[in-house]
Design a protein around this motif. Sequence first.
Motif, PDB file in Angstrom:
ATOM      1  N   UNK A  39      44.778  87.929  43.319  1.00  0.00           N
ATOM      2  CA  UNK A  39      45.824  88.164  42.323  1.00  0.00           C
ATOM      3  C   UNK A  39      45.241  88.782  41.053  1.00  0.00           C
ATOM      4  N   UNK A  40      44.097  88.280  40.642  1.00  0.00           N
ATOM      5  CA  UNK A  40      43.474  88.755  39.412  1.00  0.00           C
ATOM      6  C   UNK A  40      43.018  90.205  39.529  1.00  0.00           C
ATOM      7  N   UNK A  41      42.573  90.600  40.743  1.00  0.00           N
ATOM      8  CA  UNK A  41      41.940  91.908  40.891  1.00  0.00           C
ATOM      9  C   UNK A  41      42.847  92.982  41.477  1.00  0.00           C
ATOM     10  N   UNK A  42      43.765  92.611  42.372  1.00  0.00           N
ATOM     11  CA  UNK A  42      44.472  93.616  43.172  1.00  0.00           C
ATOM     12  C   UNK A  42      45.959  93.742  42.851  1.00  0.00           C
ATOM     13  N   UNK A  43      46.366  93.261  41.693  1.00  0.00           N
ATOM     14  CA  UNK A  43      47.775  93.345  41.318  1.00  0.00           C
ATOM     15  C   UNK A  43      48.272  94.784  41.305  1.00  0.00           C
ATOM     16  N   UNK A  44      47.416  95.714  40.924  1.00  0.00           N
ATOM     17  CA  UNK A  44      47.838  97.115  40.825  1.00  0.00           C
ATOM     18  C   UNK A  44      48.057  97.762  42.184  1.00  0.00           C
ATOM     19  N   UNK A  45      47.643  97.099  43.268  1.00  0.00           N
ATOM     20  CA  UNK A  45      47.835  97.649  44.613  1.00  0.00           C
ATOM     21  C   UNK A  45      49.182  97.265  45.214  1.00  0.00           C
ATOM     22  N   UNK A  46      49.965  96.464  44.507  1.00  0.00           N
ATOM     23  CA  UNK A  46      51.289  96.084  44.988  1.00  0.00           C
ATOM     24  C   UNK A  46      52.251  97.266  44.941  1.00  0.00           C
ATOM     25  N   UNK A  47      53.301  97.194  45.764  1.00  0.00           N
ATOM     26  CA  UNK A  47      54.392  98.156  45.622  1.00  0.00           C
ATOM     27  C   UNK A  47      55.106  97.892  44.293  1.00  0.00           C
ATOM     28  N   UNK A  48      55.821  98.872  43.760  1.00  0.00           N
ATOM     29  CA  UNK A  48      56.524  98.651  42.481  1.00  0.00           C
ATOM     30  C   UNK A  48      57.467  97.456  42.514  1.00  0.00           C
ATOM     31  N   UNK A  49      58.202  97.267  43.615  1.00  0.00           N
ATOM     32  CA  UNK A  49      59.152  96.148  43.681  1.00  0.00           C
ATOM     33  C   UNK A  49      58.423  94.815  43.633  1.00  0.00           C
ATOM     34  N   UNK A  50      57.349  94.682  44.399  1.00  0.00           N
ATOM     35  CA  UNK A  50      56.599  93.429  44.404  1.00  0.00           C
ATOM     36  C   UNK A  50      55.898  93.215  43.070  1.00  0.00           C
ATOM     37  N   UNK A  51      55.382  94.292  42.486  1.00  0.00           N
ATOM     38  CA  UNK A  51      54.729  94.171  41.184  1.00  0.00           C
ATOM     39  C   UNK A  51      55.712  93.630  40.150  1.00  0.00           C
ATOM     40  N   UNK A  52      56.929  94.160  40.162  1.00  0.00           N
ATOM     41  CA  UNK A  52      57.953  93.696  39.233  1.00  0.00           C
ATOM     42  C   UNK A  52      58.263  92.220  39.458  1.00  0.00           C
ATOM     43  N   UNK A  53      58.393  91.821  40.731  1.00  0.00           N
ATOM     44  CA  UNK A  53      58.728  90.436  41.035  1.00  0.00           C
ATOM     45  C   UNK A  53      57.601  89.492  40.614  1.00  0.00           C
ATOM     46  N   UNK A  54      56.364  89.873  40.922  1.00  0.00           N
ATOM     47  CA  UNK A  54      55.216  89.036  40.555  1.00  0.00           C
ATOM     48  C   UNK A  54      55.128  88.890  39.043  1.00  0.00           C
ATOM     49  N   UNK A  55      55.262  89.987  38.321  1.00  0.00           N
ATOM     50  CA  UNK A  55      55.153  89.911  36.864  1.00  0.00           C
ATOM     51  C   UNK A  55      56.290  89.091  36.259  1.00  0.00           C
ATOM     52  N   UNK A  56      57.476  89.179  36.833  1.00  0.00           N
ATOM     53  CA  UNK A  56      58.595  88.375  36.359  1.00  0.00           C
ATOM     54  C   UNK A  56      58.321  86.882  36.575  1.00  0.00           C
ATOM     55  N   UNK A  57      57.820  86.535  37.751  1.00  0.00           N
ATOM     56  CA  UNK A  57      57.480  85.143  38.031  1.00  0.00           C
ATOM     57  C   UNK A  57      56.366  84.652  37.105  1.00  0.00           C
TER      58      UNK A  57
END
Length: 207
Positions: free
Chosen positions: A119-137
């Motif tokens: 999570x700490x290192x590979x957050x930028x490899x997420x799809x935009x939708x998942x990135x948005x959801x993870x950051x919201x959580x």
Amino acid sequence: MTTSPSAEQPPRTRRGQAKAARRAELLEAAARLMAERGFTGVTLEDIGRAVGISGPAMYRHFSSKTDLLDQMLVDISQRLRDGGAEVVDGATEPEQTLRELIRFHIDVLVTKPDLIAVQDRDLTSLTPAANHQVRSLQRRYVEQWVDVLLAVDDAGRAGLSRAEARVRVHATFGLLNSSPRLPAFAPDDLRALLTTMAWAALVAPRG
């Protein structure tokens, strides 16, 4: 229309339970390999091989390696947000609640260090939708801590602003989430040390 991934609902059938167990096994293997090699250094075939299934069989569970990463990081973010909410909902008084939040977060770190590292290192490899959801959580999880820290402060400390409380929480997460990269240390001793350091960081007097 595409939707962002979310934590799976508990399976109700024996077949569903078996599929969920295999999915959890694959996610655990993926977290371990990605923590060691990074997202780009691992293939779906590597992950399947680690649990004894063929590469093509992986596509019964995940459409791609990115889909696997999306589900993995949404899952851990949901687990943190929901666990934090459970702690707050069972609150007695603010100081004890903050200590319970620290304990909960460290429990996750100690039991799931590979997930935290990915999570700490590979957050930028997420799809935009998942990135948005993870950051919201993640934002909601942070705000749970901020609310409790401000309540502790109201009970007798230095008049923190919400902005400063948020900085303290983020700084504490940075301290705690670095634990997978620390030198080897006995788990019980590490837990005690991290607990002491996290509390000190959150309630340190203003200089």
